[in-house]
Structure formats: C-alpha cells, structure tokens
Design a protein around this motif. Sequence first.
Motif, PDB file in Angstrom:
ATOM      1  N   THR A 117     -10.671  -3.669 -28.794  1.00  0.00           N
ATOM      2  CA  THR A 117     -11.536  -4.852 -28.892  1.00  0.00           C
ATOM      3  C   THR A 117     -11.017  -5.802 -29.965  1.00  0.00           C
ATOM      4  OG1 THR A 117     -13.060  -3.791 -30.436  1.00  0.00           O
ATOM      5  CG2 THR A 117     -13.605  -3.634 -28.107  1.00  0.00           C
ATOM      6  N   LEU A 118     -10.426  -5.265 -31.021  1.00  0.00           N
ATOM      7  CA  LEU A 118      -9.840  -6.139 -32.035  1.00  0.00           C
ATOM      8  C   LEU A 118      -8.669  -6.927 -31.443  1.00  0.00           C
ATOM      9  CD1 LEU A 118      -9.873  -3.781 -35.128  1.00  0.00           C
ATOM     10  CD2 LEU A 118     -11.292  -5.783 -34.758  1.00  0.00           C
ATOM     11  N   GLY A 119      -7.876  -6.255 -30.621  1.00  0.00           N
ATOM     12  CA  GLY A 119      -6.767  -6.936 -29.966  1.00  0.00           C
ATOM     13  C   GLY A 119      -7.259  -8.071 -29.082  1.00  0.00           C
TER      14      GLY A 119
ATOM     15  N   ALA B 193     -15.545   0.524 -39.096  1.00  0.00           N
ATOM     16  CA  ALA B 193     -14.871  -0.726 -38.776  1.00  0.00           C
ATOM     17  C   ALA B 193     -15.775  -1.906 -39.107  1.00  0.00           C
ATOM     18  CB  ALA B 193     -14.479  -0.738 -37.297  1.00  0.00           C
ATOM     19  N   GLY B 194     -17.032  -1.812 -38.692  1.00  0.00           N
ATOM     20  CA  GLY B 194     -17.957  -2.916 -38.939  1.00  0.00           C
ATOM     21  C   GLY B 194     -18.217  -3.120 -40.413  1.00  0.00           C
TER      22      GLY B 194
ATOM     23  N   ARG C  60     -20.406   3.506 -25.814  1.00  0.00           N
ATOM     24  CA  ARG C  60     -20.051   3.966 -27.168  1.00  0.00           C
ATOM     25  C   ARG C  60     -18.875   3.182 -27.742  1.00  0.00           C
ATOM     26  NH1 ARG C  60     -24.265   6.548 -29.433  1.00  0.00           N
ATOM     27  NH2 ARG C  60     -25.483   6.066 -27.630  1.00  0.00           N
ATOM     28  N   VAL C  61     -18.882   1.900 -27.477  1.00  0.00           N
ATOM     29  CA  VAL C  61     -17.861   1.026 -28.038  1.00  0.00           C
ATOM     30  C   VAL C  61     -18.599  -0.096 -28.756  1.00  0.00           C
ATOM     31  CG1 VAL C  61     -16.024  -0.604 -27.489  1.00  0.00           C
ATOM     32  CG2 VAL C  61     -16.242   1.505 -26.179  1.00  0.00           C
ATOM     33  N   VAL C  62     -18.197  -0.403 -30.002  1.00  0.00           N
ATOM     34  CA  VAL C  62     -18.697  -1.624 -30.622  1.00  0.00           C
ATOM     35  C   VAL C  62     -17.730  -2.720 -30.230  1.00  0.00           C
ATOM     36  CG1 VAL C  62     -19.052  -2.866 -32.765  1.00  0.00           C
ATOM     37  CG2 VAL C  62     -19.871  -0.536 -32.553  1.00  0.00           C
ATOM     38  N   ASN C  63     -18.248  -3.717 -29.553  1.00  0.00           N
ATOM     39  CA  ASN C  63     -17.360  -4.737 -29.020  1.00  0.00           C
ATOM     40  C   ASN C  63     -17.076  -5.815 -30.067  1.00  0.00           C
ATOM     41  OD1 ASN C  63     -15.905  -6.445 -27.488  1.00  0.00           O
ATOM     42  ND2 ASN C  63     -17.642  -7.210 -26.294  1.00  0.00           N
TER      43      ASN C  63
ATOM     44  N   ALA D  25     -33.025 -15.493 -34.302  1.00  0.00           N
ATOM     45  CA  ALA D  25     -33.076 -15.316 -32.850  1.00  0.00           C
ATOM     46  C   ALA D  25     -31.660 -15.198 -32.300  1.00  0.00           C
ATOM     47  CB  ALA D  25     -33.802 -16.491 -32.210  1.00  0.00           C
ATOM     48  N   ILE D  26     -30.764 -16.013 -32.848  1.00  0.00           N
ATOM     49  CA  ILE D  26     -29.379 -15.978 -32.371  1.00  0.00           C
ATOM     50  C   ILE D  26     -28.716 -14.660 -32.761  1.00  0.00           C
ATOM     51  CG2 ILE D  26     -27.139 -17.080 -32.544  1.00  0.00           C
ATOM     52  CD1 ILE D  26     -28.615 -19.718 -32.998  1.00  0.00           C
ATOM     53  N   TYR D  27     -28.932 -14.231 -34.011  1.00  0.00           N
ATOM     54  CA  TYR D  27     -28.362 -12.948 -34.435  1.00  0.00           C
ATOM     55  C   TYR D  27     -28.914 -11.834 -33.549  1.00  0.00           C
ATOM     56  CZ  TYR D  27     -27.228 -15.525 -38.725  1.00  0.00           C
ATOM     57  OH  TYR D  27     -26.773 -16.437 -39.619  1.00  0.00           O
ATOM     58  N   ALA D  28     -30.191 -11.961 -33.207  1.00  0.00           N
ATOM     59  CA  ALA D  28     -30.817 -10.925 -32.383  1.00  0.00           C
ATOM     60  C   ALA D  28     -30.121 -10.845 -31.035  1.00  0.00           C
ATOM     61  CB  ALA D  28     -32.299 -11.222 -32.208  1.00  0.00           C
ATOM     62  N   ALA D  29     -29.842 -12.012 -30.453  1.00  0.00           N
ATOM     63  CA  ALA D  29     -29.173 -12.007 -29.149  1.00  0.00           C
ATOM     64  C   ALA D  29     -27.798 -11.370 -29.273  1.00  0.00           C
ATOM     65  CB  ALA D  29     -29.051 -13.433 -28.620  1.00  0.00           C
ATOM     66  N   PHE D  30     -27.093 -11.736 -30.325  1.00  0.00           N
ATOM     67  CA  PHE D  30     -25.751 -11.191 -30.498  1.00  0.00           C
ATOM     68  C   PHE D  30     -25.806  -9.683 -30.716  1.00  0.00           C
ATOM     69  CE2 PHE D  30     -21.723 -10.280 -32.447  1.00  0.00           C
ATOM     70  CZ  PHE D  30     -20.851 -11.114 -31.771  1.00  0.00           C
ATOM     71  N   ALA D  31     -26.747  -9.264 -31.566  1.00  0.00           N
ATOM     72  CA  ALA D  31     -26.887  -7.832 -31.838  1.00  0.00           C
ATOM     73  C   ALA D  31     -27.254  -7.091 -30.559  1.00  0.00           C
ATOM     74  CB  ALA D  31     -27.956  -7.606 -32.912  1.00  0.00           C
ATOM     75  N   LEU D  32     -28.082  -7.711 -29.748  1.00  0.00           N
ATOM     76  CA  LEU D  32     -28.491  -7.088 -28.495  1.00  0.00           C
ATOM     77  C   LEU D  32     -27.278  -6.883 -27.595  1.00  0.00           C
ATOM     78  CD1 LEU D  32     -30.932  -6.124 -26.940  1.00  0.00           C
ATOM     79  CD2 LEU D  32     -31.087  -8.389 -25.919  1.00  0.00           C
ATOM     80  N   ALA D  33     -26.386  -7.866 -27.577  1.00  0.00           N
ATOM     81  CA  ALA D  33     -25.166  -7.731 -26.779  1.00  0.00           C
ATOM     82  C   ALA D  33     -24.354  -6.526 -27.267  1.00  0.00           C
ATOM     83  CB  ALA D  33     -24.337  -9.010 -26.867  1.00  0.00           C
ATOM     84  N   LEU D  34     -24.260  -6.394 -28.590  1.00  0.00           N
ATOM     85  CA  LEU D  34     -23.518  -5.247 -29.127  1.00  0.00           C
ATOM     86  C   LEU D  34     -24.176  -3.932 -28.732  1.00  0.00           C
ATOM     87  CD1 LEU D  34     -22.636  -6.392 -32.774  1.00  0.00           C
ATOM     88  CD2 LEU D  34     -21.137  -6.325 -30.783  1.00  0.00           C
ATOM     89  N   VAL D  35     -25.504  -3.894 -28.835  1.00  0.00           N
ATOM     90  CA  VAL D  35     -26.239  -2.660 -28.560  1.00  0.00           C
ATOM     91  C   VAL D  35     -26.118  -2.258 -27.087  1.00  0.00           C
ATOM     92  CG1 VAL D  35     -28.556  -1.692 -28.388  1.00  0.00           C
ATOM     93  CG2 VAL D  35     -27.826  -2.816 -30.483  1.00  0.00           C
ATOM     94  N   LEU D  36     -26.204  -3.247 -26.204  1.00  0.00           N
ATOM     95  CA  LEU D  36     -26.112  -2.926 -24.769  1.00  0.00           C
ATOM     96  C   LEU D  36     -24.789  -2.237 -24.476  1.00  0.00           C
ATOM     97  CD1 LEU D  36     -27.586  -6.093 -23.031  1.00  0.00           C
ATOM     98  CD2 LEU D  36     -28.642  -3.858 -23.387  1.00  0.00           C
ATOM     99  N   ILE D  37     -23.739  -2.737 -25.087  1.00  0.00           N
ATOM    100  CA  ILE D  37     -22.426  -2.153 -24.837  1.00  0.00           C
ATOM    101  C   ILE D  37     -22.291  -0.803 -25.524  1.00  0.00           C
ATOM    102  CG2 ILE D  37     -19.988  -2.436 -25.408  1.00  0.00           C
ATOM    103  CD1 ILE D  37     -20.267  -5.335 -24.657  1.00  0.00           C
ATOM    104  N   TRP D  38     -22.796  -0.721 -26.738  1.00  0.00           N
ATOM    105  CA  TRP D  38     -22.708   0.545 -27.475  1.00  0.00           C
ATOM    106  C   TRP D  38     -23.452   1.643 -26.726  1.00  0.00           C
ATOM    107  CZ3 TRP D  38     -20.269   3.166 -31.104  1.00  0.00           C
ATOM    108  CH2 TRP D  38     -20.876   4.302 -31.646  1.00  0.00           C
ATOM    109  N   ARG D  39     -24.630   1.303 -26.215  1.00  0.00           N
ATOM    110  CA  ARG D  39     -25.430   2.321 -25.550  1.00  0.00           C
ATOM    111  C   ARG D  39     -24.731   2.875 -24.329  1.00  0.00           C
ATOM    112  NH1 ARG D  39     -31.602   1.916 -24.194  1.00  0.00           N
ATOM    113  NH2 ARG D  39     -30.831   0.423 -22.684  1.00  0.00           N
TER     114      ARG D  39
END
Lengths: 292, 396, 260
Positions: free
Chosen positions: A98-100, B148-149, A33-36, A16-30
């Motif tokens: 984002t790495l910075g 990167a990932g 177009r940045v993987v945060n 569930a936690i990974y899902a939330a985190f992945a969802l955060a990534l997806v929202l931003i990517w969509r």
Amino acid sequence: MQQFLDLTLSGLSQGAIYAAFALALVLIWRSTRVVNFAQGAMGMFTTYLALLAVDAGWSYWAALLLALGSGLLLGAFIERVVIRPVENGPELNPVIVTLGVFIALQALASLLFGAQYRSFPAPFGLTGLQAGSVNLAITPYGLFTIGAVLVTMIALVALFRFTDLGLRLRASAFNGEVSRLLGVPVGRMLTLGWALAAVVGSLSGLLIAGGELVWPAYMDPLIVYGFVAAVLGGLDSPAGAVIGGVAIGLALSYVSGYAGSEFAGLAALLILVAVLLVRPAGLFGRATVRKV
Amino acid sequence: MTDTEAAADVPTPGRPQPSGPPASRWSALVARVRRPGTPLGRHLRGLVIGAVIVIALLELVSPFRVSQITTLSYYVVACAGLTLLTGINGQISLGHGALMAVGGYTTALLLPAGLPFLVAILTGAVAAGIVGIIVGAAAAKLHGPYLAGATLALAVGLPGLALAFADTLGGEQGLTVDVPRPPAWFADAHFFLFGSDPSTTQYLAYIGALVAGLVLFLLANLHTSRYGRVWRAVRDDEVAAELAGLRLGRLRVLAFVVSAVCAGLAGGVLALATRLVAPSGFTIVLSLSLIAAVVIGGLGSLTGAVLGSAVIVFLPPLVTGLGARAGLSDVQAAELAPLTYGLVLVLVMIFAADGAAGLVRRLGGRLRRRQGPGTGPPRSGHDAAQESDDAARRTS
Amino acid sequence: MTAPERRSERPAPRSTAPPALVVEGLTATYGPVTALREVSIPTEPGRVTAVLGANGAGKTTLLRTISGLVRPQAGQVRLGERDLTGAAPETVAGAGVAHVPEGRGVITELTVEENLRLGSLLGRRRASGRGGPARGWSLDDVLELFPAIAERRRRPADTLSGGERQMLVIGRALLTEPDVLLLDEPSLGLAPRVVTQIFAVLRDLTEQHALTVVLVEQNARSALEVADTGVVLALGRVVAVSEAAELAADQALRHAYLGF
Ligand SMILES: Nc1ncnc2c1ncn2[C@@H]1O[C@H](COP(=O)(O)OP(=O)(O)OP(=O)(O)O)[C@@H](O)[C@H]1O
Ligand SMILES: [Mg+2]
C-alpha cells in the motif's frame, strides 16, 4: 466562549471528514487485515479527476459522482491486482504494497495533473452562518459535509445490516473459510469491500478539498488523522471509527485554535501513542494488539 | 536468565574474547581476519576493499558524482539501520525521516557553538537514540500496520516542532549549516597522496563514506552476533522466542535504538551535505524512500541496504533524464523517479519479497549450481494449507 | 418437485433422484506431509458413511479435499455428472455439498439468525438453479427442528453453547438444500445425550431427504450406530471398508484403530 463554540463547530465538520476516512480504513481492515496507507492517495487521485471534470464544465454534482465512481473502480482494481497476491504472506508485505501504491499514485498525479496548488470548488457558501447578530463558525459547506458523511454512514449501515449482499460482505470479512463453504464468493466480496471503502475514502478526499487548495500531497495529514481516529475507535469497529473521527476532529480543532496549527500533527501523535499504550484495542475494539 | 547476561557469557563470534595479554589477543584477531569464513574477518576485508574503491572513486569522478556519493553515504547509513529494524527484527518504521531530522537539527544547532563536526554528528546520533528509546518503547507493543501508522504519525508530527519553536529551529526556513573546511592535516595528507588539495565536496564525501563504512562494519558484526540471531528469531517466531525466555520488549527497543542512532548519524551527514536542515527536507517522502530502498534492496540484508540506497540515489537523475528526452517537462520528469519506486516496491513484494539482494543471491546460486530445492526466499512464510487455500481462492 | 403446499408439515421428500457423490483415489499433501494417499470412500444417497481413525489420520483433510478447501494431488471428486475435483469451495457448495467444518464453523460475529440466513441464501440460489420454486427447507422448519436455537435467534452466535452451535451449523447446512452433507466431528465436546439426539435427527434427515452423509468421528461407537457404512483411515490410507455393523463387530480392528 465564542471561540470554544467556533472551534467545536469547525471541529465537527472536520471530524466528519476524518470519520469518513477512518471508516474507509476500518472497512478494509475488517475484511482483509490490511491498513490501506494508499487510501489518502486514492482519494487525492479521484478528487483530481473531479477537478478535471469541473474544468471541463461539468457541474459539481456530476464531478462528485465521477469521483465516487472512479474510487469504486480504483479500489476494486487495487485489491484485485496488487493486494490479493500478498494478502496471505507476512503481515509487513501488504503494508509495503500500500505504501508503494501511495508513492506511485502521488507521483502519477504530479505527472498528470501538475504539482502546483489548485483551488477546488465548493457547492455551498463558505462564509459562516448568522445566528441573530452572531457569526457562527459553521458554514453551509460545513453543514453539507456533515450531511454527506451522515448520509453515507446511513447508507452503509443499511447495506450491511439489512441486505443479503451486506450479510455476505460481513460474513466474508469475519470468516472467509466458512463463508466459502456456504457458497459465498469471498474473493469477490473482498474486492467489493475495498471498492466500497474506496468510495468512502474518495468522498472524504473530495469533502476536505471543497473550497480549499489541492495538490498531490494534500491528503497526507488526513492519512495520519484518519488512522489515529480508526485506532482510537478500535480498528475493527465502524461505529468506533466514526466516533474516533469526530473526537479527533474536535481535539485537533481545539489544539490548533488554542495552541497553534503547527501542533496538530504532534497532538495526533500523542493521542495515538496514548491510546496504543493505554487501550491498544481502541475505545470500542475487542481485538488484542499483540497476540502473544 | 536475562538476554544481557546471556550475551555476556556466550562468546560472540564477532568479538575478540577478552582473555590473555594484548599481544596474543592481537594475534588472535589477526588469525581470525586471515582465516576465511569468520564473520569478523570477512567484514574487515569488506571494509578495506570498500574503502579502496570509495577513495578511488572520490579521486577520479566529477564533483557532481562526488556529491552523489555523499548523498549515497547518508542513505546507506539510514537504510542500514532500518534494515536492522525492519529486515532483521521485523518492525517497520515509516518515521525514520523524523529521526534523521533529530540528528540533522542537533548537528546544525551544535556546529555554530564551535564543536568539532564529528562531536556534533555523534551528539545528533545520541539525541536520535534517545528519541528512539521513547519511540521504541511505545513501538515494542505494536506490530505490523499499527506500528506503521504510529511511526507515520511520528513522521508527520515531529517536523511540527520546527515550526512551533521557530526561534531556535528556524521555522519553515530551517537552519543553515556551516560546512567544515578540510583541516590542515587532511589537506596535507590528501596532497601527499594525490597531488592536489581536496575540495570541500570531497572532504564531505570522505566524512560521509567514513561514517557509512564504520556503520556498515559495526552493523555487519551485530548482524552475525548473538543479537542478530536473536532478533531474527523474534521476527520469525515471536511465540517461540518468548517461550525460549527472550525478553521481546527489550530486544525490540534495543533494535529500535540502534536503528535510530543510525538515522541520527545519517541526519547529521545530511545536514553537512545539504548545508541546510528544514522541515521540507524531512517529509514523509524521505521516510518512504528509506523504506523503499530497504525493500527494493532486499529486506534483512546490509548488501541490500547499500544496493537499495544506490537505486534511490542514482535512479532519479537517470529516469529524469529519460523523461526529459521523452518530452516531459523537468517538473514532470522529476516525478518519474518516485513513480518508479512506487511501482517497483509493489512488484518486489508481489514477485520477489527478498529484493535485489535476494535476486543477486539466487542468480549467484544458479551460476554456481548450488541451488538446492529447499533454499527459497527467506520471508515467504506461507504454510502449505494456506497456499492451497490461496490457490483455490484465485480460481473464484 | 412436489411441494406446492410448503411448510404444511415437514418439508416434502424430493422426487427426483439425487446425484451420487463419487470420491476416488484422493491424494493430498501439505508441503512435505502426505495427508491422504489414494483414498476412495463408498457413499450413497440416503446412507451415512462414517469415516473413523486416530488423530492425524487424515479425516479432516478428506472432507476439506472433497469440499475444495484443499486441492488434491490426484484423484477425483464428482457429484452426479459434475466433476468437482479441485473446484473452489464456493463452487462445490453451490453444487450441493454442505461441509460442516471441524470446530463447528459458527460465524460468531453474526447473530444466530444471520448465520441461518447465509444458509438460506445459498439454498434459494440452488432451488432457483434447479428451476423449481420449491424449497425443501425454510428457516422456520429448521427452528422447529431445533427449538433450542429458536429462542436465541436474535442473539450473537458466540453466546450459544456447544450443543446449540452444533444444531445451528447443521441447521444452516440443511438450509443450503444440500445433496451431500459432510460433518466433521459433530459430537466433539457434546454431552452423550445431545450426541444421541443429534445423531437421531441426522438419521431421519438422511432417509427422508436421500442425503448423502459423510460423518467423520472420533467417537467411533456412536458413529457406527448411526452409519450404514464404515471407513477406517490410518496415516492417510484406507485400512478398512465395510458395513457399519460388521466394523463394529470386528474386535481386532476395533482394538487396533478405533479404541473401543
Ligand atoms: N494445515 C496443515 N499443514 C500441515 N500439515 C497438516 C495441516 N493440517 C493437517 N496436517 C497434517 O495432516 C495429517 C492429517 O491431518 P487431519 O487434520 O486430516 O487429521 P484428522 O484425522 O482430522 O485428525 P483429528 O482426529 O485430530 O482431527 C496430520 O499429520 C496433520 O499433522
Ligand atoms: Mg480432524
């Protein structure tokens, strides 16, 4: 059999936690177009803020709200100030930015909060529930985790599906130019998208910390697991991210349980490579990975 | 026509042509070196000048500085390789720390077997190269954030092996490395030249500097060779490169392997320099500082890789010192360095995507008044419409 | 505003005088390429201005400059009292300029109805900005106007045919309650019958609602049939302006620039 059941249950609450985190990534990517890659560090930082609040005598719930609220602001701030200027440049540039942010936030956290391990409170019990005479591996806190993630998902679905704001947010993510021609302030929508995603990321940081130790790098593995989950689901698909998250949670739980926890990172790597080679668009994605 | 065939029948400027008797080949080489402007000549001269400077430094500065130079040398080796991959070929890797681990562990395992350290380091490089083939083959299909990932997953996952095979690889504690003593001939030569016996620290620094010098020299030639041009072409316009008949996949894997070999070499030198290989030495932080070095120095330039490495090696003591003087505890002050890189990384991307090397170039250009209007930073590939779009959007 | 009884028949024609669009001396460049050189076009509420010209003449750039997607180097875009020169597209849209972009501009990831709703969101904002509760157009009006898309309102917009998409984007533009409608090649890829149909609808709407329409077309013949005024662009310059009928009658011009 008992072990399998236990691993499944603990895998679900981790998932569930990974899902939330992945969802955060997806929202931003969509939307941008940045993987945060800074998402983990951002969640770490807001969790530390919650910890400070708890130290200062706040209740867990007030601290939780503080963390989510500061996540909102942090997400908006980062999009506005550092992502916006590099968004339309070469695709490597936002990755590096984002790495910075990741490196800087982690260092800042060590500087402000100290690099030592701290224990983070949990609002519910951490001992397994009883089913008759059998001890189950699911704890009240684990149930809370699953519930919190579910509520968040439902809230997001409601926002995106059923509100005007959600429609504007989706339109901006899919087609910025046309949206602007329809009067949608796309810049503001993207900022809001980052802010919402950061709230979800903060939630995952807080949930994984509950009852455990936190230190400035505690979210590092989650970046990888969350990314693998997001890619597994197809970086474009929020539903995919959730399913991917649960799948990764289960898979890593079985690997850790049967083979040893030191194999979890390797297993994540293997799953990722397998997905990227066999089905690069993920299980639910439509986009092609390389556009030649 | 495959690219390898093409490489074989197109004379490369960096390589003497295999024609004529050895003597005339030699004089041709000498002529090339003398003639200003040929890349090989420039690179050879750079190598010699660099060697003189490094030797002078190693003999004159304090042992602490000497060990910093060793550290610098393995950063330079790794960053030079990463520059080739990220700057020249446009593939990012957040997993080079893991490839360094492969080199470092291989070296640490082979040294006790009585192998000469150079053989051990080179074997480590080969091992990293083999891992590089596998990773590169997977990476060739990916781009940007996906790559990167994936490489980040490598950085996080691979050190797990050390724990999983704790019997051979030493687990959390890692493996200690027996540092080679300076051999008699080296000590004699050193005594003859400088009138003193070399310390082990100096000897290690010489090894590091030698490896760094050779790697830079070889990569500089690769950079200006046909492969360098082709890699840049792939980076700049993948579709055009493919239409031109280039085999993108192979070229990408090749770049990855070359860069992995460099990382392996760097790992070997690191193993000798730190006398220990352990998972804690090859964390994400290492991989990220490599990327930071390459970006801060300037993507795509070997000079930039050296400058960036220098920043990564010399900045921490500097800012830590400043922080301590400003009243921070040692632990806190130590965090100022990564805080600085992180911020600098962001600032470089926003304001000067060509990094320190670009800055130096632009300043130099301005001094010489040769700066034409068309020579901007090389990788700010906006198109005009997009720019006006951006401009419009900023106003919202 | 005179529409207490909304949706009784067709939306009621507006009573206040619509603001006039002024496009004067626009110059726009893409890096080294100058796409527009001092372009002025005549427009008037209730009239259709056709902008014609060969590929690459600068027609799309003209519309993009009016709607704020491209910033002009020089020149002016005004709507009534408001100076819109160099304004952001969302501002221009909010001011009442609806731009239907080339390639139709359907947001394919959304459903047909969601696309339309996006238009209504802006329309509602504009209506309340004008202080009147009355909306010229409702979703149902548009669906009634284009029955073909009414049946498909819950489907993803990428399942629509080319003609249906064209109806969708025109409908969506109408829902924004525009004073100005910029259409970029609405006939592209459509069957002649559908083109005639859409142009007829366009003609009606323009007159009924005093819309200012700028119609960019490759299909010069049909465009001049529906338009009042014609402008011919070549290499970013205006080479001819006159009544549509005159343009259509000028054989030399037709041969040189319009290919019919
Ligand atoms: N984004 C861009 N970047 C650079 N040049 C552009 C861009 N868009 C258009 N141009 C150039 O500007 C000129 C005008 O283009 P524009 O798209 O306005 O022409 P058009 O009249 O709409 O052509 P068509 O009938 O083919 O749609 C052309 O020379 C074109 O090559
Ligand atoms: Mg056009």
